[in-house]
Design an enzyme around this catalytic site. Structure first.
Site, short mmCIF file in Angstrom:
data_model
loop_
_atom_site.label_atom_id
_atom_site.label_comp_id
_atom_site.label_asym_id
_atom_site.label_seq_id
_atom_site.Cartn_x
_atom_site.Cartn_y
_atom_site.Cartn_z
CD GLU A 56 -2.18 2.67 1.58
OE1 GLU A 56 -2.12 3.35 1.47
OE2 GLU A 56 -0.63 2.63 2.21
CD GLU A 57 2.70 2.85 3.87
OE1 GLU A 57 2.64 4.46 2.88
OE2 GLU A 57 2.27 3.00 5.25
CG ASP A 105 -4.62 2.83 5.85
OD1 ASP A 105 -3.79 3.26 7.07
OD2 ASP A 105 -4.12 2.90 4.79
ZN ZN Z 1 -1.39 3.18 5.88
#
Ligand code: ZN
Length: 345
Positions: A204-205, A227
């Site tokens: 995701e990052e 998140d």
């Molecule tokens: Zn995150």
């Protein structure tokens, strides 16, 4: 029962930056297995935990496919070069602010520790990633190479600890605290009317990558990301924002990656009101989350997100409030296990 503090301490200590998720996958698999009907890892490294609907359907309600997503990767550093004196240059994996990581402790997967420092002549306000290096205490390139090689990855080496009454500081709240939420929801589910896919997503990052392929294969009716989100509750905030830690689960309305389905936002709000779950709304001007990818997979899905308000995101000391985490668990558990109407917006 998964204890919030113990579980975040355990997960945040696992060395797994984006693209190198195997260690965190192993830990999460062990924790989720007792509650899963099926577990698999896909080519991108997403861990997909399936919990099938229970036989409790009323009337003609057909179970919906609900994808919950919390990313298990973290930001980190990857070695690009080791100089003659044994100082280690690196590039960023995900969003690293040079000033934020100056003088912090880091660790490599083999346990080698070091500190991030900067070239002497560069002013802090002008700092770029390439002005920084990691000092592992080696006296030469040869000595450094005994411990670290080009392409090795490092993560923050800070601890998880409690502050104040109910607040917790940890290096990787983002997004291991949401992995804690998914585990707690998974263990608490009774009589689910929907087929639930708990996705611990990868990468995701570095651009919301894992959730894309996971959503393509699951083809959910409804997607819900969990998140962290920024807050506006610290002194002199540059960007005005209403979210505060300790004021409840944040129901996302919009961020830079998506506008949530109004129907999902309203459903989450009405559950929170009915069950008196502390909540607030989130409008985040920067940043995105897995829901942005789920929304656009295949022909699209109805999506929302529940966030944990967190201070000092992408630093080695991210702070959230345990009560917000518990509120998020309660809200999400009620949402995913009950009847959903995904075909209207
Ligand atoms: Zn995150």
């Amino acid at each position: 029962m998964f204890d919030v503090f113990e579980t975040i301490a355990k997960l945040a200590a696992v060395h797994s930056p984006a693209g190198f998720e195997t260690p965190i996958t192993e830990v999460l698999t062990e924790l989720a297995t007792p509650y899963a009907d099926e577990i698999r890892v896909d080519a991108l490294g997403n861990l997909i935990v399936y919990r099938k609907a229970d036989a409790v359907q009323d009337g003609d309600y057909a179970p919906k496919k609900v994808m919950l997503s919390a990313h298990m990767d973290s930001i980190g550093m990857i070695v690009t070069h080791i100089d003659e004196n044994g100082f280690i240059r690196f590039s960023n994996i995900g969003g690293l602010s040079p000033a934020t990581i100056l003088n912090i402790p880091v660790k490599f997967a083999n346990g080698t520790r070091g500190v991030v420092a900067k070239d002497g002549k560069v002013e802090i306000k002008d700092l770029k990633i390439n002005d920084l290096y990691i000092d592992i205490g080696a006296g030469s390139k040869e000595e450094a190479q005994k411990y670290v090689s080009v392409a090795d990855v490092a993560v923050f080496a800070s601890e998880t600890y409690r502050v104040g009454q109910t607040r917790i500081v940890s290096p990787y709240m983002d997004d291991r605290i949401a992995c804690v939420v998914l585990l707690k929801v998974l263990e608490s589910i009774r009589d689910s009317k929907n087929d639930l896919y708990f996705v611990f997503s990868s990468q995701e990052e570095v651009g919301i990558r894992g959730a894309k392929t996971a959503a393509f294969s699951i083809e959910p009716d409804v997607g819900l990301a969990v998140d962290v989100t920024s807050t506006g509750d610290t002194p002199d905030m540059k960007v005005p924002m209403e979210c505060s830690i300790g004021k409840g689960a944040a129901i996302k309305v919009m961020d830079a990656s998506l506008i949530c389905s109004p129907k999902i936002v309203r459903t989450l709000e009405s559950i929170a009101k009915e069950y008196e779950i502390k909540h607030q709304f989130e409008v985040l001007q920067h940043g995105g989350t897995d829901a942005g990818a789920i929304q656009l997979a295949r022909a699209g899905a109805h999506v929302g997100a529940v966030s944990i308000p967190t201070r000092y995101i992408h630093s080695p000391q991210e702070m959230c409030d345990e009560e917000d985490v518990k509120a998020a668990c309660a809200l999400i558990g009620l949402f995913v296990a009950n009847e959903l109407e995904p075909k209207t917006n």
